[in-house]
Design a protein around this motif. Sequence first.
Motif, PDB file in Angstrom:
ATOM      1  N   LYS A   1     -45.143  46.657 149.592  1.00 33.14           N
ATOM      2  CA  LYS A   1     -43.965  46.367 148.780  1.00 33.14           C
ATOM      3  C   LYS A   1     -44.260  45.474 147.581  1.00 33.14           C
ATOM      4  CE  LYS A   1     -40.600  46.634 152.526  1.00 33.14           C
ATOM      5  NZ  LYS A   1     -39.563  45.881 153.248  1.00 33.14           N
ATOM      6  N   TYR A   2     -45.401  44.780 147.591  1.00 29.54           N
ATOM      7  CA  TYR A   2     -45.651  43.772 146.555  1.00 29.54           C
ATOM      8  C   TYR A   2     -45.623  44.372 145.151  1.00 29.54           C
ATOM      9  CZ  TYR A   2     -47.655  39.960 143.928  1.00 29.54           C
ATOM     10  OH  TYR A   2     -47.849  38.971 143.013  1.00 29.54           O
ATOM     11  N   GLU A   3     -46.344  45.456 144.947  1.00 26.68           N
ATOM     12  CA  GLU A   3     -46.419  46.055 143.615  1.00 26.68           C
ATOM     13  C   GLU A   3     -45.040  46.503 143.122  1.00 26.68           C
ATOM     14  OE1 GLU A   3     -48.653  49.732 141.305  1.00 26.68           O
ATOM     15  OE2 GLU A   3     -49.267  49.186 143.328  1.00 26.68           O
ATOM     16  N   GLY A   4     -44.297  47.153 143.989  1.00 28.94           N
ATOM     17  CA  GLY A   4     -42.965  47.610 143.602  1.00 28.94           C
ATOM     18  C   GLY A   4     -42.030  46.453 143.297  1.00 28.94           C
ATOM     19  N   LEU A   5     -42.079  45.419 144.121  1.00 31.61           N
ATOM     20  CA  LEU A   5     -41.229  44.249 143.873  1.00 31.61           C
ATOM     21  C   LEU A   5     -41.659  43.505 142.611  1.00 31.61           C
ATOM     22  CD1 LEU A   5     -40.807  42.851 147.499  1.00 31.61           C
ATOM     23  CD2 LEU A   5     -39.070  43.978 146.098  1.00 31.61           C
ATOM     24  N   PHE A   6     -42.972  43.440 142.390  1.00 33.70           N
ATOM     25  CA  PHE A   6     -43.502  42.743 141.218  1.00 33.70           C
ATOM     26  C   PHE A   6     -43.041  43.428 139.936  1.00 33.70           C
ATOM     27  CE2 PHE A   6     -46.782  41.823 138.048  1.00 33.70           C
ATOM     28  CZ  PHE A   6     -46.818  40.446 138.117  1.00 33.70           C
ATOM     29  N   ILE A   7     -43.024  44.740 139.950  1.00 30.60           N
ATOM     30  CA  ILE A   7     -42.674  45.488 138.739  1.00 30.60           C
ATOM     31  C   ILE A   7     -41.163  45.614 138.567  1.00 30.60           C
ATOM     32  CG2 ILE A   7     -42.853  47.739 137.600  1.00 30.60           C
ATOM     33  CD1 ILE A   7     -45.607  48.017 138.913  1.00 30.60           C
ATOM     34  N   PHE A   8     -40.457  45.989 139.644  1.00 30.88           N
ATOM     35  CA  PHE A   8     -39.063  46.384 139.497  1.00 30.88           C
ATOM     36  C   PHE A   8     -38.035  45.338 139.922  1.00 30.88           C
ATOM     37  CE2 PHE A   8     -41.398  50.437 140.125  1.00 30.88           C
ATOM     38  CZ  PHE A   8     -41.180  50.953 138.868  1.00 30.88           C
ATOM     39  N   ALA A   9     -38.390  44.422 140.783  1.00 34.56           N
ATOM     40  CA  ALA A   9     -37.404  43.467 141.300  1.00 34.56           C
ATOM     41  C   ALA A   9     -37.384  42.190 140.462  1.00 34.56           C
ATOM     42  CB  ALA A   9     -37.717  43.127 142.748  1.00 34.56           C
ATOM     43  N   ASP A  10     -36.351  41.384 140.687  1.00 32.74           N
ATOM     44  CA  ASP A  10     -36.289  40.098 139.998  1.00 32.74           C
ATOM     45  C   ASP A  10     -37.143  39.084 140.752  1.00 32.74           C
ATOM     46  OD1 ASP A  10     -34.692  39.970 142.201  1.00 32.74           O
ATOM     47  OD2 ASP A  10     -33.058  38.869 141.250  1.00 32.74           O
TER      48      ASP A  10
END
Length: 114
Positions: free
Chosen positions: A7-16
Amino acid sequence: MENKCTKYEGLFIFADEKTLEAHVKSCSECQKEQEKMDKISELLSEVKPEYLRRKAQKKTLQAACMIFVLFLCGISFNTLDSKYSIVDNIKYGQVVSMEDMGFPVDSYGLIMVE
């Protein structure tokens, strides 16, 4: 075999940032990824002044080269003008030929090579 957190990459790019921080606090694998990213960020901030200094030096060198080229072009034109008086001989719509400059030319107006 244990499933790794992806999840890290997705959260890093898309999440706040708050969502990312909350996930990093609860996931040990993502904490390791965050530590790597922090180290990279520190290295980049350490190198940034040197990079900007070199970039400025490159711009200065480019400007100096352009000034030198313009200087050489001016000197060359001045020399050619004093030898062949190009500016005095040219009138609007007139074309300077190699024959006008004293070079031997063939019937097509090209410089003759023997």
